[in-house]
Motif scaffolding. Structure first.
Motif, PDB file in Angstrom:
ATOM      1  N   GLY A 113       0.873  -1.198   0.037  1.00 32.57           N
ATOM      2  CA  GLY A 113      -0.016   0.020   0.021  1.00 32.57           C
ATOM      3  C   GLY A 113       0.909   1.043  -0.223  1.00 32.57           C
ATOM      4  N   PRO A 114       0.211   2.439   0.412  1.00 30.86           N
ATOM      5  CA  PRO A 114       1.098   3.607   0.098  1.00 30.86           C
ATOM      6  C   PRO A 114       2.091   3.647   1.346  1.00 30.86           C
ATOM      7  N   ALA A 115       3.140   4.361   1.216  1.00 27.35           N
ATOM      8  CA  ALA A 115       3.981   4.617   2.117  1.00 27.35           C
ATOM      9  C   ALA A 115       3.526   5.079   3.483  1.00 27.35           C
ATOM     10  N   ARG A 116       4.000   4.473   4.677  1.00 32.31           N
ATOM     11  CA  ARG A 116       3.856   5.162   5.947  1.00 32.31           C
ATOM     12  C   ARG A 116       4.864   5.903   6.470  1.00 32.31           C
ATOM     13  N   VAL A 117       4.459   6.857   7.381  1.00 31.36           N
ATOM     14  CA  VAL A 117       5.231   7.954   7.726  1.00 31.36           C
ATOM     15  C   VAL A 117       5.518   7.770   9.273  1.00 31.36           C
ATOM     16  N   LEU A 118       6.638   7.897   9.685  1.00 29.96           N
ATOM     17  CA  LEU A 118       7.109   7.794  11.143  1.00 29.96           C
ATOM     18  C   LEU A 118       8.015   9.234  11.295  1.00 29.96           C
ATOM     19  N   ARG A 119       7.351  10.056  12.142  1.00 25.94           N
ATOM     20  CA  ARG A 119       7.809  11.285  12.498  1.00 25.94           C
ATOM     21  C   ARG A 119       8.198  11.181  13.864  1.00 25.94           C
ATOM     22  N   ASP A 120       9.728  11.558  14.166  1.00 26.93           N
ATOM     23  CA  ASP A 120      10.193  11.489  15.376  1.00 26.93           C
ATOM     24  C   ASP A 120       9.418  11.856  16.468  1.00 26.93           C
ATOM     25  N   PRO A 121       9.457  11.042  17.559  1.00 30.80           N
ATOM     26  CA  PRO A 121       8.455  11.112  18.662  1.00 30.80           C
ATOM     27  C   PRO A 121       8.472  12.597  19.137  1.00 30.80           C
ATOM     28  N   LEU A 122       9.213  13.372  19.288  1.00 31.58           N
ATOM     29  CA  LEU A 122       9.228  14.933  19.846  1.00 31.58           C
ATOM     30  C   LEU A 122       8.860  15.769  18.834  1.00 31.58           C
ATOM     31  N   ALA A 181      -1.009  17.290   9.018  1.00 29.35           N
ATOM     32  CA  ALA A 181       0.297  17.068   9.646  1.00 29.35           C
ATOM     33  C   ALA A 181       0.263  15.744  10.380  1.00 29.35           C
ATOM     34  N   TYR A 182       1.345  15.005  10.022  1.00 26.04           N
ATOM     35  CA  TYR A 182       1.700  13.452  10.607  1.00 26.04           C
ATOM     36  C   TYR A 182       2.236  13.780  11.971  1.00 26.04           C
ATOM     37  N   PRO A 183       1.291  13.053  12.901  1.00 29.81           N
ATOM     38  CA  PRO A 183       1.550  13.200  14.460  1.00 29.81           C
ATOM     39  C   PRO A 183       3.002  12.456  15.034  1.00 29.81           C
ATOM     40  N   PRO A 184       3.570  13.103  15.990  1.00 25.36           N
ATOM     41  CA  PRO A 184       4.892  12.510  16.048  1.00 25.36           C
ATOM     42  C   PRO A 184       4.859  10.939  16.935  1.00 25.36           C
ATOM     43  N   GLY A 185       5.725  10.389  16.465  1.00 22.96           N
ATOM     44  CA  GLY A 185       5.682   8.895  17.233  1.00 22.96           C
ATOM     45  C   GLY A 185       4.640   7.953  16.862  1.00 22.96           C
ATOM     46  N   VAL A 186       4.073   8.237  15.580  1.00 24.09           N
ATOM     47  CA  VAL A 186       2.847   7.404  15.202  1.00 24.09           C
ATOM     48  C   VAL A 186       3.634   6.950  13.732  1.00 24.09           C
ATOM     49  N   LEU A 187       3.050   5.491  13.489  1.00 25.20           N
ATOM     50  CA  LEU A 187       3.537   4.846  12.118  1.00 25.20           C
ATOM     51  C   LEU A 187       2.279   5.235  11.438  1.00 25.20           C
ATOM     52  N   ALA A 188       2.134   6.339  10.762  1.00 29.16           N
ATOM     53  CA  ALA A 188       0.905   6.870  10.197  1.00 29.16           C
ATOM     54  C   ALA A 188       0.629   6.535   8.816  1.00 29.16           C
ATOM     55  N   ASP A 189      -0.373   6.180   8.150  1.00 20.90           N
ATOM     56  CA  ASP A 189      -0.761   5.717   6.991  1.00 20.90           C
ATOM     57  C   ASP A 189      -1.156   7.148   6.365  1.00 20.90           C
ATOM     58  N   LEU A 197       3.658   4.320  18.540  1.00 16.12           N
ATOM     59  CA  LEU A 197       4.878   3.674  19.017  1.00 16.12           C
ATOM     60  C   LEU A 197       5.450   4.413  20.158  1.00 16.12           C
ATOM     61  N   TRP A 198       5.153   5.760  20.494  1.00 13.79           N
ATOM     62  CA  TRP A 198       5.966   6.298  21.648  1.00 13.79           C
ATOM     63  C   TRP A 198       4.807   7.062  22.346  1.00 13.79           C
ATOM     64  N   SER A 199       4.987   7.113  23.596  1.00 13.94           N
ATOM     65  CA  SER A 199       3.994   8.021  24.492  1.00 13.94           C
ATOM     66  C   SER A 199       5.021   8.356  25.863  1.00 13.94           C
ATOM     67  N   PRO A 200       4.998   9.564  26.527  1.00 13.32           N
ATOM     68  CA  PRO A 200       5.599   9.920  27.619  1.00 13.32           C
ATOM     69  C   PRO A 200       5.711   8.564  28.653  1.00 13.32           C
TER      70      PRO A 200
END
Length: 216
Positions: A113-122, A181-189, A197-200
Motif C-alpha cells: 500500500g502507500p508509504a507510511r510515515v514515522l515522525r520522530d516522537p518529539l 500534519a503527521y503526528p509524532p511517534g505514530v506509524l501513520a498511513d 509507537l511512543w508516549s511519555p
C-alpha cells in the motif's frame, strides 16, 4: 531550513506524471534528488540539505539524524546503526523509536500500500502530507511552486483558531485545507492514522526497566 520533499506515485499511475513533478523541482535549482525508490523519490533542499539514509531491507528511507540511545546513556554520541533491524516495516519503525532518538522522518513502504510515515516522537522535524492528482507528497513544507500544491488548498479558519488558542499545537495541526500534519511517534498511513509507537508513559516504563537491568 533542511527541508525535504517525497513524491509518491500510485501503482497504476502513469510514471510520466511523477517524472514531470520531479523535473519541475530540479529545474528550480532549489532541490536535489537524493533517492529513487520503487514508488517514491526523495528530494532535499540544495542549500542546507538534511541527511538521508536508505532503510535496510525495505523500500524506505530516513531523512534527518537519529542517534543511538544506549550509547547516549553511556555518555557517547554516535549515529544509530540500522543494520540488523530487519525488513518488516512495523518492526523496523518500533526499533527506531525504542533504540534511537533525534530529528528525523522515516518513510516506509513494503509494496502492500502507500508509504507510511514515522515522525520522530518529539516532532522536531515537520511532516506534512497532501495530494495533487495521482501524486502524493510528504514534506517539511509546501514547495514554492503552485503546480505541486493541493488543488483545493485554502486556509482552514477552525484550525487557525485552534492554534491561536493553544500555540503548542502549531506543529501538530496544519491550518491549511488539503494538507495534514503527521503526528509524532505514530506509524501513520496516508490518512494520518496508525499505531502510536511512543508516549511519555511508555518512555518512562522502558527507561525504568533498562535502569533496573543495569543495576542487576
Amino acid at each position: 531550513m533542511r527541508d525535504y520533499l517525497v513524491i509518491e506515485s500510485q501503482v497504476q499511475a502513469d510514471p510520466a506524471i511523477r517524472r514531470d513533478a520531479e523535473a519541475r523541482l530540479l529545474e528550480s535549482g532549489a532541490w536535489t534528488k537524493v533517492a529513487e525508490r520503487r514508488w517514491f523519490s526523495v528530494f532535499v533542499e540544495a542549500a542546507k540539505p538534511p541527511a538521508y539514509r536508505h532503510l535496510p531491507g525495505v523500500a524506505g528511507g530516513l531523512i534527518g539524524e537519529i542517534f543511538d540511545s544506549q550509547a547516549a546513556r553511556e555518555g557517547l554520541g554516535r549515529p544509530l546503526d540500522l543494520m540488523g533491524f530487519g525488513a518488516e516495516p512495523d518492526a523496523l519503525a518500533s526499533s527506531l523509536v525504542d533504540r534511537g532518538f533525534g530529528r528525523y522522518v522515516a518513510i516506509l513502504n513494503d509494496d502492500r500500500g502507500p508509504a507510511r510515515v514515522l515522525r520522530d516522537p518529539l516532532g522536531a522535524m515537520n511532516a506534512l502530507g497532501w495530494r495533487r492528482g495521482a501524486l502524493r507528497f510528504i514534506g517539511s513544507r509546501l514547495p514554492d511552486m503552485r503546480a505541486l500544491w493541493p488543488i483545493d488548498l485554502a486556509l482552514d479558519p477552525d484550525a487557525v483558531a485552534q492554534i491561536l488558542r493553544q500555540k503548542n499545537l502549531a506543529s501538530l495541526t496544519c491550518p491549511l485545507i488539503g494538507v495534514r500534519a503527521y503526528p509524532p511517534g505514530v506509524l501513520a498511513d496516508a490518512s494520518g492514522q496508525g499505531p502510536a509507537l511512543w508516549s511519555p508513559a511508555a518512555f518512562v516504563r522502558r527507561a525504568g526497566s533498562k535502569d533496573r537491568k543495569s543495576v542487576v
